[in-house]
Design an enzyme around this catalytic site. Structure first.
Site, short mmCIF file in Angstrom:
data_model
loop_
_atom_site.label_atom_id
_atom_site.label_comp_id
_atom_site.label_asym_id
_atom_site.label_seq_id
_atom_site.Cartn_x
_atom_site.Cartn_y
_atom_site.Cartn_z
N ARG A 74 -7.34 5.36 1.95
CA ARG A 74 -8.34 6.14 1.21
C ARG A 74 -9.39 5.28 0.53
NH1 ARG A 74 -4.19 9.19 1.90
NH2 ARG A 74 -3.16 7.21 1.59
N THR A 75 -8.92 4.27 -0.24
CA THR A 75 -9.88 3.52 -1.05
C THR A 75 -10.87 2.80 -0.14
OG1 THR A 75 -8.16 3.26 -2.70
CG2 THR A 75 -10.10 1.88 -2.95
N LYS A 103 -6.26 -19.91 6.09
CA LYS A 103 -6.44 -21.37 6.13
C LYS A 103 -6.28 -21.95 4.73
CE LYS A 103 -9.91 -20.96 9.79
NZ LYS A 103 -11.35 -21.11 10.03
N ARG A 124 -9.52 -5.45 -3.29
CA ARG A 124 -8.13 -5.08 -3.59
C ARG A 124 -7.27 -6.31 -3.35
NH1 ARG A 124 -4.96 0.19 -1.65
NH2 ARG A 124 -6.17 0.96 -3.40
N HIS A 152 -6.66 0.34 -11.51
CA HIS A 152 -7.34 0.90 -10.34
C HIS A 152 -8.43 1.82 -10.91
CE1 HIS A 152 -8.12 2.29 -6.40
NE2 HIS A 152 -6.92 2.63 -6.00
#
Ligand code: NCD
Length: 326
Positions: A74-75, A103, A124, A152
């Protein structure tokens, strides 16, 4: 002939004096009640535009980096849709395993790289505080799309927008937060945000090992909000206006046997919901596992699918604000 305002050489009319221009969105603590009302107003305009024209050119020429170190449906897709509905474009980096992160590149360096190519970065990350670290490294706006068990903020903004649209108010509410209140970042942000409003009562219903963290309880308490802990939902369900259900965050448990012991602690179903008011809503940030049975989905009080749609408008509003277009 085109006027100056349509010249491609002008910077598309950004308002650099706008309050949110160039700002990071890291925590809900940044938002006063007046700010929230402003976001809701812009989100409502965005909804009107999407309903009328679908896609329009407010952020034409702007590029968003969508940098996700943790899973998301969703986000990430709502930020992509928000940017594209505003006429902008998106660089998606969902699979950091295919990026230079594998890396050994630091978050700060990845951020510094992406800001060379983009105008705003949505991040995120599994570590609490990572969004603040990214914001320190970057000159361009960073939007926190979830930092571990921290916050959030954009979810809490869309959650409060949902409550406002569905119930018509954010004051005088009895809000019950259910489930994993320890690891669920959405409830940490939502409890903080709701503490801005008057006569909001917060009820916390969770297994003993998943209680709302003390720092959140203290912050919310300092705003004068009443907070009560319960272990049985039945005690508080009949007076609840908003029941906010959360998933037990399996990925955050150190010991999976603890997860197994609490995973099915609460399940919302039509039978249980007989005890709730007729005019109330059930929300969930999603994804759900088993916390809400699918046979409740057709109940008019089930607001969790509508909630996702409000997320699009809230995120359109935030992108327009930090890019100087609202
Ligand atoms: C939430 C999250 O990532 O914190 N999901 C979301 O953004 N809608 C909730 C969850 O994962 O349980």
């Amino acid at each position: 002939m085109p006027t100056n305002s349509s010249s491609p050489y002008l910077p598309f009319g950004e308002n650099k004096n706008a309050a949110w221009y160039g700002k990071d969105i890291i925590s809900v603590k940044q938002f006063s009640r007046a700010d929230l009302e402003y976001v809701f107003g812009v989100a409502q305009q965005m909804r009107g535009m999407v309903e009328r024209v679908g896609t329009f050119d407010l952020l034409k020429g702007k590029i968003l980096a969508n940098l996700f170190y943790e899973p998301s449906t969703r986000t990430s897709s709502s930020f992509t849709a928000a940017m594209e509905r505003l006429g902008g474009s998106v660089i998606p980096i969902n699979e950091v395993k295919y990026s230079s992160v594998t890396k050994g590149e630091s978050l700060a360096d990845t951020i510094r790289t992406l800001e060379c190519y983009t105008d705003v970065i949505v991040l995120r990350h599994p570590e609490t505080g990572s969004a603040a670290i990214a914001a320190k490294a970057a000159k361009k706006p960073i939007i926190n799309a979830g930092d571990g068990v921290g916050e959030h903020p954009t979810q809490a903004l869309l959650d409060t927008l949902t409550i406002l649209e569905e119930l018509g108010r954010l004051d005088d509410l009895n809000v019950t937060l259910l489930g994993d209140l320890k690891y669920g970042r959405t409830v940490h942000s939502l409890a903080r945000l709701l503490s801005q409003f008057s006569n909001v009562k917060l009820n916390y219903v969770s297994p003993d090992i998943l209680k709302m963290p003390q720092d959140v309880v203290e912050e919310v308490g300092a705003k004068g909000v009443s907070q009560t802990e319960y272990s049985a939902l039945e005690e508080i369900l009949p007076t609840t206006d908003v029941l906010y259900v959360t998933r037990v965050q399996k990925e955050r448990f150190e010991d999976l046997s603890d997860y197994e012991a609490v995973k099915g602690a609460y399940v919302i179903n039509p039978e249980i919901m007989k005890a709730a008011k007729e005019k109330m809503i059930v929300m969930h940030p999603l994804p759900r596992v088993n916390e809400i049975s699918a046979d409740f989905d057709d109940d008019p009080r089930a607001a969790y699918f509508r909630q996702m749609e409000y997320g699009l408008y809230a995120r359109m509003a935030l992108l327009a604000m930090v890019l100087g277009k609202a």
